[in-house]
Design a protein around this motif. Sequence first.
Motif, short mmCIF file in Angstrom:
data_model
loop_
_atom_site.label_atom_id
_atom_site.label_comp_id
_atom_site.label_asym_id
_atom_site.label_seq_id
_atom_site.Cartn_x
_atom_site.Cartn_y
_atom_site.Cartn_z
N VAL A 95 -5.02 -5.29 -1.88
CA VAL A 95 -4.90 -3.83 -1.80
C VAL A 95 -5.64 -3.24 -3.00
O VAL A 95 -5.57 -3.79 -4.10
CB VAL A 95 -3.42 -3.38 -1.84
N ILE A 96 -6.34 -2.15 -2.76
CA ILE A 96 -6.99 -1.44 -3.87
C ILE A 96 -6.53 0.02 -3.83
O ILE A 96 -6.08 0.51 -2.79
CB ILE A 96 -8.53 -1.52 -3.80
N GLY A 97 -6.65 0.69 -4.96
CA GLY A 97 -6.29 2.09 -5.02
C GLY A 97 -6.57 2.68 -6.38
O GLY A 97 -6.83 1.96 -7.34
N GLY A 129 0.83 -1.21 0.00
CA GLY A 129 0.00 0.00 0.00
C GLY A 129 0.86 1.25 0.00
O GLY A 129 0.61 2.20 -0.75
N LYS A 130 1.90 1.25 0.83
CA LYS A 130 2.83 2.39 0.88
C LYS A 130 3.53 2.56 -0.47
O LYS A 130 3.69 3.69 -0.95
CB LYS A 130 3.84 2.19 2.00
N LEU A 131 3.93 1.46 -1.08
CA LEU A 131 4.58 1.52 -2.39
C LEU A 131 3.64 2.13 -3.43
O LEU A 131 4.05 2.98 -4.22
CB LEU A 131 5.04 0.13 -2.82
N LEU A 132 2.38 1.72 -3.42
CA LEU A 132 1.42 2.27 -4.39
C LEU A 132 1.31 3.79 -4.24
O LEU A 132 1.27 4.52 -5.24
CB LEU A 132 0.05 1.63 -4.21
N GLY A 170 2.36 6.93 -6.97
CA GLY A 170 1.46 7.97 -7.46
C GLY A 170 -0.02 7.69 -7.25
O GLY A 170 -0.86 8.46 -7.69
N PHE A 171 -0.34 6.59 -6.58
CA PHE A 171 -1.73 6.33 -6.28
C PHE A 171 -2.20 7.32 -5.22
O PHE A 171 -1.43 7.72 -4.34
CB PHE A 171 -1.93 4.89 -5.78
N VAL A 199 -6.02 4.37 -1.41
CA VAL A 199 -5.27 3.12 -1.20
C VAL A 199 -5.78 2.48 0.09
O VAL A 199 -5.78 3.09 1.15
CB VAL A 199 -3.75 3.36 -1.14
N GLU A 200 -6.21 1.24 -0.05
CA GLU A 200 -6.77 0.52 1.10
C GLU A 200 -6.30 -0.92 1.09
O GLU A 200 -6.40 -1.62 0.07
CB GLU A 200 -8.31 0.56 1.02
#
Length: 181
Positions: free
Chosen positions: A62-64, A36-39, A43-44, A49-50
């Motif tokens: 993970v979604i975003g 999630g942190k990477l996303l 640029g997400f 981001v969840e």
Amino acid sequence: PVGIERQIQEINRETRDQLRKLIAKMSPTTFEELIGKLLIELGFDEETVEVTGRSGDGGVDVIGVMDIEGVTRIDAAVQVKRVKSSISPDKIRSLRGSLLPNQRGIFITTSSFTSQAIQEAKASGKSPISLVNGDELLDLLFKYNIGVLDQQHIVYKIDGTYWSEAPSTIAPIVSPSANKV
């Protein structure tokens, strides 16, 4: 590479190995949070981001949403796997089957993908699935300084061009008349 370049390569290789081991020891939830942190770093939108963290999610961890300058939005569903064995095409199909309309799939693993899984991810006429293998994951963590620190050290070398031109471009420090006795 020789000298300091070789030493730097060795330090970076050791750091990659240590990071790989630390990721292998993470709990599944912590690994999902790392992704999630990477996303977000990729640029997400942080607010979208969840980490789903629930069973029965069809493999979506993970979604975003990535909004690209208001021109287009990428709604992504990400499956993460911390495993040693290669990811097979059935895992890719499973993620694809979990996608909502207009959602793009991303599969991130600490291992690799079989050639059949790679073909399945690119299959024409199907929702494409982006793949990130273990080496690529480490590259991204390094690039965005997630879990690692970059240290910069200045190394000075003689500027050969400067010194080869120096006699004709630099005025003498002592004038020729000062040498007369």
